[in-house]
Scaffold this active site. Sequence first.
Site, PDB file in Angstrom:
ATOM      1  N   ASP A 161       0.849  -1.134   0.375  1.00  0.00           N
ATOM      2  CA  ASP A 161       0.197   0.059  -0.043  1.00  0.00           C
ATOM      3  C   ASP A 161       0.990   1.297  -0.154  1.00  0.00           C
ATOM      4  O   ASP A 161       1.584   1.370   1.075  1.00  0.00           O
ATOM      5  CB  ASP A 161      -0.965  -0.051   1.385  1.00  0.00           C
ATOM      6  CG  ASP A 161      -1.942   1.073   1.293  1.00  0.00           C
ATOM      7  OD1 ASP A 161      -2.816   0.869   0.645  1.00  0.00           O
ATOM      8  OD2 ASP A 161      -1.551   2.225   1.644  1.00  0.00           O
ATOM      9  N   LYS A 171      -2.416   5.685  -4.328  1.00  0.00           N
ATOM     10  CA  LYS A 171      -3.544   6.759  -3.959  1.00  0.00           C
ATOM     11  C   LYS A 171      -3.203   8.196  -4.727  1.00  0.00           C
ATOM     12  O   LYS A 171      -1.993   8.578  -4.748  1.00  0.00           O
ATOM     13  CB  LYS A 171      -3.626   7.113  -2.713  1.00  0.00           C
ATOM     14  CG  LYS A 171      -3.390   5.763  -1.886  1.00  0.00           C
ATOM     15  CD  LYS A 171      -3.689   6.085  -0.271  1.00  0.00           C
ATOM     16  CE  LYS A 171      -3.305   4.848   0.548  1.00  0.00           C
ATOM     17  NZ  LYS A 171      -2.043   4.378   0.747  1.00  0.00           N
ATOM     18  N   HIS A 192      -7.172   9.614  -1.999  1.00  0.00           N
ATOM     19  CA  HIS A 192      -6.506   9.682  -0.705  1.00  0.00           C
ATOM     20  C   HIS A 192      -7.402  10.016   0.204  1.00  0.00           C
ATOM     21  O   HIS A 192      -7.644   9.689   1.363  1.00  0.00           O
ATOM     22  CB  HIS A 192      -5.351  10.344  -0.968  1.00  0.00           C
ATOM     23  CG  HIS A 192      -4.245   9.884  -0.061  1.00  0.00           C
ATOM     24  ND1 HIS A 192      -2.695   9.798  -0.145  1.00  0.00           N
ATOM     25  CD2 HIS A 192      -4.560   9.425   1.252  1.00  0.00           C
ATOM     26  CE1 HIS A 192      -2.249   9.283   0.869  1.00  0.00           C
ATOM     27  NE2 HIS A 192      -3.243   9.024   1.841  1.00  0.00           N
TER      28      HIS A 192
HETATM   29  P1  NAD Z   1       0.666   1.367  11.960  1.00  0.00           P
HETATM   30  O1  NAD Z   1      -0.612   1.500  12.705  1.00  0.00           O
HETATM   31  O2  NAD Z   1       0.986   0.441  10.780  1.00  0.00           O
HETATM   32  O3  NAD Z   1       2.054   1.724  12.870  1.00  0.00           O
HETATM   33  C1  NAD Z   1       3.280   1.469  12.282  1.00  0.00           C
HETATM   34  C2  NAD Z   1       4.034   1.741  13.420  1.00  0.00           C
HETATM   35  O4  NAD Z   1       3.929   0.866  14.525  1.00  0.00           O
HETATM   36  C3  NAD Z   1       5.603   1.482  13.031  1.00  0.00           C
HETATM   37  O5  NAD Z   1       6.143   2.624  12.506  1.00  0.00           O
HETATM   38  C4  NAD Z   1       6.313   1.180  14.409  1.00  0.00           C
HETATM   39  O6  NAD Z   1       6.612   2.247  15.038  1.00  0.00           O
HETATM   40  C5  NAD Z   1       5.351   0.389  15.205  1.00  0.00           C
HETATM   41  N1  NAD Z   1       5.384  -1.079  14.994  1.00  0.00           N
HETATM   42  C6  NAD Z   1       5.029  -1.603  13.795  1.00  0.00           C
HETATM   43  N2  NAD Z   1       5.156  -3.099  14.023  1.00  0.00           N
HETATM   44  C7  NAD Z   1       5.217  -3.173  15.170  1.00  0.00           C
HETATM   45  C8  NAD Z   1       5.302  -4.429  16.225  1.00  0.00           C
HETATM   46  N3  NAD Z   1       5.360  -5.602  15.443  1.00  0.00           N
HETATM   47  N4  NAD Z   1       5.547  -4.118  17.480  1.00  0.00           N
HETATM   48  C9  NAD Z   1       5.672  -2.732  18.006  1.00  0.00           C
HETATM   49  N5  NAD Z   1       5.591  -1.600  17.183  1.00  0.00           N
HETATM   50  C10 NAD Z   1       5.518  -1.933  15.904  1.00  0.00           C
HETATM   51  O7  NAD Z   1       0.752   2.963  11.299  1.00  0.00           O
HETATM   52  P2  NAD Z   1       0.561   3.744   9.757  1.00  0.00           P
HETATM   53  O8  NAD Z   1       2.241   3.215   9.030  1.00  0.00           O
HETATM   54  O9  NAD Z   1       0.285   4.921   9.856  1.00  0.00           O
HETATM   55  O10 NAD Z   1      -0.640   2.828   8.808  1.00  0.00           O
HETATM   56  C11 NAD Z   1      -0.120   1.579   7.875  1.00  0.00           C
HETATM   57  C12 NAD Z   1      -0.427   2.023   6.806  1.00  0.00           C
HETATM   58  O11 NAD Z   1      -1.763   2.386   6.444  1.00  0.00           O
HETATM   59  C13 NAD Z   1       0.590   3.187   6.118  1.00  0.00           C
HETATM   60  O12 NAD Z   1       2.002   2.608   5.939  1.00  0.00           O
HETATM   61  C14 NAD Z   1      -0.327   3.443   4.849  1.00  0.00           C
HETATM   62  O13 NAD Z   1       0.304   2.498   3.849  1.00  0.00           O
HETATM   63  C15 NAD Z   1      -1.660   3.348   5.391  1.00  0.00           C
HETATM   64  N6  NAD Z   1      -2.366   4.687   5.876  1.00  0.00           N
HETATM   65  C16 NAD Z   1      -3.020   5.412   4.901  1.00  0.00           C
HETATM   66  C17 NAD Z   1      -3.770   6.590   5.316  1.00  0.00           C
HETATM   67  C18 NAD Z   1      -4.530   7.307   4.569  1.00  0.00           C
HETATM   68  O14 NAD Z   1      -5.123   8.323   4.936  1.00  0.00           O
HETATM   69  N7  NAD Z   1      -5.216   6.668   3.600  1.00  0.00           N
HETATM   70  C19 NAD Z   1      -2.902   7.238   6.470  1.00  0.00           C
HETATM   71  C20 NAD Z   1      -2.242   6.667   7.275  1.00  0.00           C
HETATM   72  C21 NAD Z   1      -1.534   5.443   6.705  1.00  0.00           C
END
Ligand code: NAD
Length: 276
Positions: A46, A76, A109
């Site tokens: 993604d 997006k 997005h």
């Molecule tokens: P997430 O909830 O996936 O959290 C990621 C963070 O959690 C990492 O940076 C790390 O600090 C921690 N983490 C990851 N694995 C872990 C583990 N096993 N144990 C402990 N901590 C851990 O947050 P995200 O990146 O904001 O969301 C995931 C994906 O969603 C994004 O990469 C993106 O592709 C998408 N996203 C989309 C939008 C949108 O507006 N459409 C907004 C935000 C994110």
Amino acid sequence: MSTIPGITLNSGAMIPQLGFGVFQIDPEDTAETVGTALDAGYRHIDTAQMYGNEAEVGQAIAASGIARDELWITTKCNNSHHGYDDAQAALDESLRKLGLDDVDLYLIHWPLPGKDLYVQTWKGFEKALASGKTKNIGVSNFTEEHLERLAQETDTVPAVNQIELHPHMQQMAMRAYDQRKGIATEAWSPIGQGKGLLDAPELEGIATTHDKSTAQVVLRWHMQLGNIIFPKSVTPERIRENMEIFDFELSDEEMESIAGMDKAQRLGPDPDEFDR
Ligand code: NAD
């Protein structure tokens, strides 16, 4: 290696329920990190024009040697490219950066209701779908009101709605609406960006019972609710850990305990107010 289940979208396409998100991964680290994820067995990535790392995602795909039809790639359209023509031009630019002929899923997005262009953007998405440059089209951060307008003014029901969703922001009403309309719900920030969620005592108790981490418990909760997720990490051990969620099951009682953690607390902007 775990077998990742698929979810059938209203288009008939099957999307891997667990993928890998690349928001806030530095372009310099993206090719290597996505390569680690592909090696671990992820087949769904993604990304977004906004993330500035589509070219590096494309490099990792090319270097992996994995057949294109075994991968699910979502990108997006950036907020700066709303509008019928701009949205289609943005997809061309994303495909060029990714080095692909098509993506599996193209999303608006953010709706940016203040600009009032998302209906025109969606009509551009319908054209892109017909051209074959994307196999599915969907939206992100849309509310019921935005989706109702698309239903009234356009011909295509979005395949997915990608929204902020984690135990502190459970989106019960939005999930129920999506389900009624045949729209699959994708959960962004599925583990709450790792901030202020993963040390909750409810989760720690469940994690101990199953000999799993609290992150794995939350990801498993999403799987059992039927959400599509793509947790992000740059740490190879965590990238692999986040896939090891198919060898245990949460009981009804454990699911209810996590349901009780909802605070309707956003980490990101409110889609009705976000306008940039
Ligand atoms: P997430 O909830 O996936 O959290 C990621 C963070 O959690 C990492 O940076 C790390 O600090 C921690 N983490 C990851 N694995 C872990 C583990 N096993 N144990 C402990 N901590 C851990 O947050 P995200 O990146 O904001 O969301 C995931 C994906 O969603 C994004 O990469 C993106 O592709 C998408 N996203 C989309 C939008 C949108 O507006 N459409 C907004 C935000 C994110």
